[in-house]
Design an enzyme around this catalytic site. Structure first.
Site, mmCIF file in Angstrom:
data_model
loop_
_atom_site.group_PDB
_atom_site.id
_atom_site.type_symbol
_atom_site.label_atom_id
_atom_site.label_comp_id
_atom_site.label_asym_id
_atom_site.label_seq_id
_atom_site.Cartn_x
_atom_site.Cartn_y
_atom_site.Cartn_z
ATOM 1 N N ARG A 50 5.414 68.497 -44.097
ATOM 2 C CA ARG A 50 6.093 68.247 -42.765
ATOM 3 C C ARG A 50 7.276 67.728 -43.101
ATOM 4 O O ARG A 50 8.297 67.838 -42.344
ATOM 5 C CB ARG A 50 5.042 67.124 -41.997
ATOM 6 C CG ARG A 50 5.796 66.447 -40.880
ATOM 7 C CD ARG A 50 5.032 65.508 -39.881
ATOM 8 N NE ARG A 50 3.739 65.198 -40.602
ATOM 9 C CZ ARG A 50 3.740 63.888 -41.286
ATOM 10 N NH1 ARG A 50 4.856 63.251 -41.491
ATOM 11 N NH2 ARG A 50 2.716 63.614 -41.606
ATOM 12 N N TYR A 103 19.022 74.159 -18.080
ATOM 13 C CA TYR A 103 17.385 74.761 -18.260
ATOM 14 C C TYR A 103 16.668 74.024 -17.726
ATOM 15 O O TYR A 103 16.395 72.807 -17.889
ATOM 16 C CB TYR A 103 17.427 74.972 -19.641
ATOM 17 C CG TYR A 103 16.038 75.533 -20.103
ATOM 18 C CD1 TYR A 103 15.769 77.093 -19.859
ATOM 19 C CD2 TYR A 103 15.034 74.686 -20.677
ATOM 20 C CE1 TYR A 103 14.270 77.499 -20.294
ATOM 21 C CE2 TYR A 103 13.909 75.194 -20.832
ATOM 22 C CZ TYR A 103 13.598 76.563 -20.667
ATOM 23 O OH TYR A 103 12.031 77.108 -20.891
ATOM 24 N N ASP A 176 24.133 72.310 -25.675
ATOM 25 C CA ASP A 176 23.092 73.551 -25.763
ATOM 26 C C ASP A 176 23.681 74.772 -25.681
ATOM 27 O O ASP A 176 24.147 75.264 -24.785
ATOM 28 C CB ASP A 176 22.059 73.387 -24.564
ATOM 29 C CG ASP A 176 20.521 74.386 -24.906
ATOM 30 O OD1 ASP A 176 20.911 75.349 -25.496
ATOM 31 O OD2 ASP A 176 19.674 74.011 -24.234
ATOM 32 N N LYS A 201 15.429 82.351 -28.441
ATOM 33 C CA LYS A 201 16.177 83.160 -27.884
ATOM 34 C C LYS A 201 17.087 84.147 -28.797
ATOM 35 O O LYS A 201 16.406 84.720 -29.520
ATOM 36 C CB LYS A 201 17.103 82.528 -26.609
ATOM 37 C CG LYS A 201 16.282 81.293 -25.982
ATOM 38 C CD LYS A 201 15.157 82.033 -25.110
ATOM 39 C CE LYS A 201 14.222 80.889 -24.586
ATOM 40 N NZ LYS A 201 14.902 79.785 -24.051
HETATM 41 C C1 PLP Z 1 14.423 78.487 -23.593
HETATM 42 C C2 PLP Z 1 15.510 77.478 -23.422
HETATM 43 C C3 PLP Z 1 15.324 76.051 -23.827
HETATM 44 C C4 PLP Z 1 14.080 75.545 -24.523
HETATM 45 O O1 PLP Z 1 13.647 76.162 -25.830
HETATM 46 P P1 PLP Z 1 11.947 76.467 -25.791
HETATM 47 O O2 PLP Z 1 12.179 77.163 -27.407
HETATM 48 O O3 PLP Z 1 11.445 77.364 -24.967
HETATM 49 O O4 PLP Z 1 11.247 75.057 -25.939
HETATM 50 C C5 PLP Z 1 16.417 74.989 -24.030
HETATM 51 N N1 PLP Z 1 17.502 75.534 -23.467
HETATM 52 C C6 PLP Z 1 17.866 76.734 -23.062
HETATM 53 C C7 PLP Z 1 19.290 76.974 -22.502
HETATM 54 C C8 PLP Z 1 16.882 77.569 -22.913
HETATM 55 O O5 PLP Z 1 17.355 78.904 -22.628
#
Ligand code: PLP
Length: 386
Positions: A50, A103, A176, A201
């Site tokens: 961890r 998001y 983000d 993504k």
């Molecule tokens: C999918 C997404 C998240 C969250 O990520 P997870 O891996 O699903 O927890 C945060 N910000 C954006 C822009 C996203 O597309």
């Protein structure tokens, strides 16, 4: 070194000194614990998986390298990374200014967890105009939280301008960067203090791993994140760390194709008589095209568009597609399509959705890397079915 070189080599120089096999790729270290040479001497710097794992560590170096930053940390999801950031930097009584077009999961985490349970206040503003951010800042504002481009309307905010405003007020800027990917946008170079990613993504890119990252060049911030990564424990597993490292090696190639395909799809949709609006930052008709060209080196593979008609027309269109999978998420090699009003944004009340501009005929596409003529032919026949 160039992006594509770093994507392949960072964190993965073959160890020809100590390791007997000389692996070109960092192995998947599944061990939960690492034996010591002596009570006072951990072997190779790793103690418990961890706290630190060699496969994850290699990925963390790669993540930092591709964002042109000094430090990277990998988490079990994008939201786990965001949670760890908030635990590291916020306490009850603090205030955060966030883009109103976030998001959905991020907005839920802020409103229903950190605001309701931990007394941290959030103001959601339209950050397309930096003055709205400035006006929302208070004495206790600790963070400005941005996404650019946003989901599902592909809106942008001027990272550099907002970073100036934030730093004058003593607040940190978090971006983000999931939609643009590090291939097309480097927020830290434009003044952001931290970059957040859902590696689920584009970064992993194959729709087979859920993960997240925090990236910064600030040593003190990284220390706090590292402490909380271990203390809260939302780490990325060794197997997922391997998958994400592997995904990053083709990120440059994939993003080039995602963008090329997305532009052609956007152009096709713009000229179709059953489409009333296309939202893609790479079209000169996008209201923030100039800003997109200024702060991004490409426009990525996400777009949305509005059909003539309403929900019924949108559903007929979606039901008649053959190649596009109907699904949430984005950034994988396969094209995905979704209807925000009934899927990703269904939890937002109707009036609020209308206010932000998410209409019932809005459709969002994550354009994949398939043959673009096949994609356009499928869209064309489904549009014809309306
Ligand atoms: C999918 C997404 C998240 C969250 O990520 P997870 O891996 O699903 O927890 C945060 N910000 C954006 C822009 C996203 O597309």
């Amino acid at each position: 070194m160039g992006f594509d070189t770093k994507a392949i080599h960072a964190g993965e120089e073959p160890d020809l000194t100590g390791h007997p096999s000389g692996d070109v790729v960092v192995p998947i270290h599944l061990a939960s614990t690492f034996a010591r040479r002596d009570v006072d001497e951990p072997t190779g710097g790793f103690e418990y998986s961890r706290s630190g794992n060699p496969t994850r560590f290699a990925l963390e170096q790669k993540l930092a390298a591709i964002e042109n930053a000094r430090f990277g940390l990998a988490f079990s999801s994008g939201l786990a990374a965001e949670t760890t950031l908030c635990l590291s930097l916020l306490r009850g009584g603090d205030h955060v200014v966030a883009f109103d077009d976030l998001y959905g999961g991020t907005r839920r985490l802020f409103s229903q967890v950190f605001q309701e349970q931990f007394d941290i206040e959030f103001s959601f503003v339209d950050a397309r105009d930096p003055e709205n951010v400035k006006a929302a800042i208070r004495k206790n504002t600790r963070l400005i939280w941005l996404e650019s481009p946003t989901n599902p309307l592909l809106r942008l905010c001027d990272i550099q301008e907002i970073a100036k405003i934030a730093h004058e007020a003593g607040a940190l800027v978090v971006v983000d960067n999931t939609f643009a990917s590090p291939y097309f946008q480097h927020p830290i170079e434009r003044g952001a203090d931290v970059v957040v990613h859902s590696t689920t993504k584009y970064i992993n890119g194959h729709s087979d791993s859920v993960g997240g990252a925090l990236i910064t060049s600030d040593e003190d911030l990284n220390k706090k994140f590292r402490f909380h990564q271990n203390a809260a424990g939302a780490i990325l597993s060794p197997f997922d760390s391997f998958l994400v490292s592997r995904g990053i090696k083709t990120l440059a190639l994939r993003m080039e194709r995602h963008e090329k395909n997305a532009l052609l799809v956007a152009q096709f949709l713009s000229t179709h008589k059953k489409v009333v609006a296309v939202h893609y930052p790479g079209l000169a008709s996008h209201p923030q095209y100039a800003l997109a060209r200024k702060q991004m080196t490409g426009f990525s593979g996400m777009l949305s568009f509005e059909l003539k008609g309403g929900e019924a027309e949108a559903k007929t269109f979606l039901r008649n597609l053959r190649l596009f999978a109907l699904g949430e998420s984005l950034g994988g090699v396969e094209s995905l399509i979704e209807h925000p009003a009934t899927m990703t944004h269904a939890s937002i009340p109707y009036a609020e959705r209308q206010k932000v501009g998410v209409s019932d005929s809005l459709v969002r596409i994550s354009v994949g890397i398939e043959n673009v003529e096949d994609l356009i032919a499928d869209l064309d026949q489904a549009l014809g079915s309306i």
